[in-house]
Design a protein around this motif. Structure first.
Motif, PDB file in Angstrom:
ATOM      1  N   ILE A  97       0.860  -1.191   0.000  1.00  0.00           N
ATOM      2  CA  ILE A  97       0.000   0.000   0.000  1.00  0.00           C
ATOM      3  C   ILE A  97       0.897   1.243   0.000  1.00  0.00           C
ATOM      4  CG2 ILE A  97      -1.901   1.178   1.181  1.00  0.00           C
ATOM      5  CD1 ILE A  97      -2.835  -1.572   0.665  1.00  0.00           C
TER       6      ILE A  97
ATOM      7  N   LEU B  83      -1.850   5.981  -1.898  1.00  0.00           N
ATOM      8  CA  LEU B  83      -3.126   5.281  -1.694  1.00  0.00           C
ATOM      9  C   LEU B  83      -3.703   5.586  -0.316  1.00  0.00           C
ATOM     10  CD1 LEU B  83      -2.973   1.649  -3.173  1.00  0.00           C
ATOM     11  CD2 LEU B  83      -3.695   3.749  -4.242  1.00  0.00           C
TER      12      LEU B  83
ATOM     13  N   PHE C  11      -7.200   7.444   0.253  1.00  0.00           N
ATOM     14  CA  PHE C  11      -8.231   6.688   0.977  1.00  0.00           C
ATOM     15  C   PHE C  11      -8.732   7.481   2.188  1.00  0.00           C
ATOM     16  CE2 PHE C  11      -9.757   3.729   4.193  1.00  0.00           C
ATOM     17  CZ  PHE C  11     -10.598   2.899   3.464  1.00  0.00           C
ATOM     18  N   LYS C  12      -7.782   8.029   2.967  1.00  0.00           N
ATOM     19  CA  LYS C  12      -8.161   8.773   4.183  1.00  0.00           C
ATOM     20  C   LYS C  12      -8.933  10.045   3.843  1.00  0.00           C
ATOM     21  CE  LYS C  12      -4.726   7.048   7.443  1.00  0.00           C
ATOM     22  NZ  LYS C  12      -3.463   7.315   8.144  1.00  0.00           N
TER      23      LYS C  12
ATOM     24  N   LYS D  73     -12.415   9.006   2.962  1.00  0.00           N
ATOM     25  CA  LYS D  73     -13.084   8.508   4.179  1.00  0.00           C
ATOM     26  C   LYS D  73     -13.532   9.679   5.068  1.00  0.00           C
ATOM     27  CE  LYS D  73     -14.133   4.592   6.205  1.00  0.00           C
ATOM     28  NZ  LYS D  73     -15.182   3.815   5.573  1.00  0.00           N
TER      29      LYS D  73
ATOM     30  N   CYS E 153     -13.397   1.091  -2.422  1.00  0.00           N
ATOM     31  CA  CYS E 153     -12.074   0.487  -2.248  1.00  0.00           C
ATOM     32  C   CYS E 153     -11.093   1.208  -3.168  1.00  0.00           C
ATOM     33  CB  CYS E 153     -12.107  -1.013  -2.550  1.00  0.00           C
ATOM     34  SG  CYS E 153     -12.396  -1.417  -4.286  1.00  0.00           S
ATOM     35  N   ILE E 154      -9.823   0.999  -2.898  1.00  0.00           N
ATOM     36  CA  ILE E 154      -8.786   1.698  -3.666  1.00  0.00           C
ATOM     37  C   ILE E 154      -7.660   0.717  -3.958  1.00  0.00           C
ATOM     38  CG2 ILE E 154      -7.574   2.506  -1.571  1.00  0.00           C
ATOM     39  CD1 ILE E 154      -7.058   5.175  -3.096  1.00  0.00           C
ATOM     40  N   TRP E 155      -7.066   0.834  -5.120  1.00  0.00           N
ATOM     41  CA  TRP E 155      -5.932  -0.035  -5.442  1.00  0.00           C
ATOM     42  C   TRP E 155      -5.130   0.539  -6.596  1.00  0.00           C
ATOM     43  CZ3 TRP E 155      -6.205  -3.405  -9.928  1.00  0.00           C
ATOM     44  CH2 TRP E 155      -7.439  -3.377 -10.586  1.00  0.00           C
TER      45      TRP E 155
ATOM     46  N   ILE F  31     -10.201   3.781  -7.963  1.00  0.00           N
ATOM     47  CA  ILE F  31     -11.082   3.930  -6.801  1.00  0.00           C
ATOM     48  C   ILE F  31     -12.465   3.472  -7.231  1.00  0.00           C
ATOM     49  CG2 ILE F  31     -12.065   5.563  -5.133  1.00  0.00           C
ATOM     50  CD1 ILE F  31      -9.428   7.279  -6.003  1.00  0.00           C
TER      51      ILE F  31
ATOM     52  N   ILE G 184      -6.863  -0.111   5.206  1.00  0.00           N
ATOM     53  CA  ILE G 184      -7.328   0.429   3.921  1.00  0.00           C
ATOM     54  C   ILE G 184      -8.177  -0.642   3.241  1.00  0.00           C
ATOM     55  CG2 ILE G 184      -6.564   1.308   1.660  1.00  0.00           C
ATOM     56  CD1 ILE G 184      -5.699   3.122   3.951  1.00  0.00           C
ATOM     57  N   THR G 185      -9.339  -0.269   2.700  1.00  0.00           N
ATOM     58  CA  THR G 185     -10.189  -1.245   1.994  1.00  0.00           C
ATOM     59  C   THR G 185      -9.691  -1.399   0.559  1.00  0.00           C
ATOM     60  OG1 THR G 185     -12.058  -0.496   3.324  1.00  0.00           O
ATOM     61  CG2 THR G 185     -12.571  -1.829   1.401  1.00  0.00           C
ATOM     62  N   VAL G 186      -9.334  -2.633   0.225  1.00  0.00           N
ATOM     63  CA  VAL G 186      -8.803  -2.932  -1.116  1.00  0.00           C
ATOM     64  C   VAL G 186      -9.526  -4.156  -1.677  1.00  0.00           C
ATOM     65  CG1 VAL G 186      -6.519  -1.991  -0.540  1.00  0.00           C
ATOM     66  CG2 VAL G 186      -6.936  -4.440  -0.248  1.00  0.00           C
TER      67      VAL G 186
END
Length: 225
Positions: free
Chosen positions: A57, A61, A65-66, A69, A78-80, A100, A158-160
């Motif tokens: 990560i 990213l 993500f933050k 959020k 989710c993010i990747w 995203i 982190i949601t992935v």
């Protein structure tokens, strides 16, 4: 190593004779979530000698993500990063796409917000947008609809997407994964050799995307090799 549930429960009971059936089921469920055991078919458990997928990560990213959020605390997303697939490829593409995936109702809002704070942000780009704009960029942020009930995991808070989802997406979304199309069999085989892959999860997600026959065909080709 493959075991029936009955044999696996027996071996757990040897170590924990006081555990109730319910406790054992919760324990097995937890091991499955962590990727320590697999269920390749109903009632059969597999103890893999491979490791669960844990992507690297990047700071970028985490930061994006933050930010999302904070702004949208209640949405599912989710993010990747497409570079996660580079480990499985012979030829390294020099494109860095941050992807995203956002629940459909919030997609426009997240895109609007990111457009204010980041450069080169695209919303659900089609083939023409890819050809005209994105393919000439070394870096881009792509916001797209998250398929409902898509599998997601949490790594470093982190949601992935899990690797199963990424591999199915790679086979379906030929614009986003144009660099990977010539190597898709190689990527699938490399990832399966290295990491624990739950084929049931792959197939379930492929059904959600109406592409199960193609995924099955590829999985069968790879299994035969």
């Amino acid at each position: 190593e493959k075991l029936s549930k009955q044999l696996l429960v027996q071996s757990i009971k040897k170590d924990f004779p006081n555990w109730a059936e319910n406790t054992i089921n919760m324990y097995l469920s937890n091991l499955k979530k962590k990727g320590i055991i697999n269920t390749p078919s109903r009632g059969i458990y597999e103890l893999p000698n491979k490791i669960p997928f844990e992507p690297k990560i990047s700071v970028d990213l985490i930061e994006i993500f933050k930010a999302i959020k904070r702004k949208f605390p209640y949405i599912t997303f989710c993010i990747w990063n497409n570079v996660w697939l580079n480990d499985f490829m012979r030829h390294q593409p020099f494109k860095n796409y941050i992807i995203i995936e956002v629940e459909k109702d919030a997609c426009e809002s997240v895109f609007g917000y990111l457009n204010e704070i980041k450069k080169n942000v695209f919303l659900n780009p089609n083939e023409e947008i890819f050809d005209r704009y994105i393919q000439n960029l070394d870096e881009a942020i792509i916001v797209k609809n998250l398929v409902s009930e898509a599998p997601l995991i949490i790594v470093q808070k982190i949601t992935v997407p899990p690797l199963e989802k990424i591999l199915v997406d790679m086979l379906i979304e030929t614009n986003l994964f144009s660099a990977q199309q010539n190597e898709k069999q190689f990527i699938l085989k490399s990832s399966m050799d290295k990491f624990t892959i739950n084929k049931l999860k792959m197939r379930r997600y492929a059904i959600r995307r109406n592409r199960e026959p193609e995924i099955n065909k590829l999985l069968n080709i790879i299994s035969a090799k």
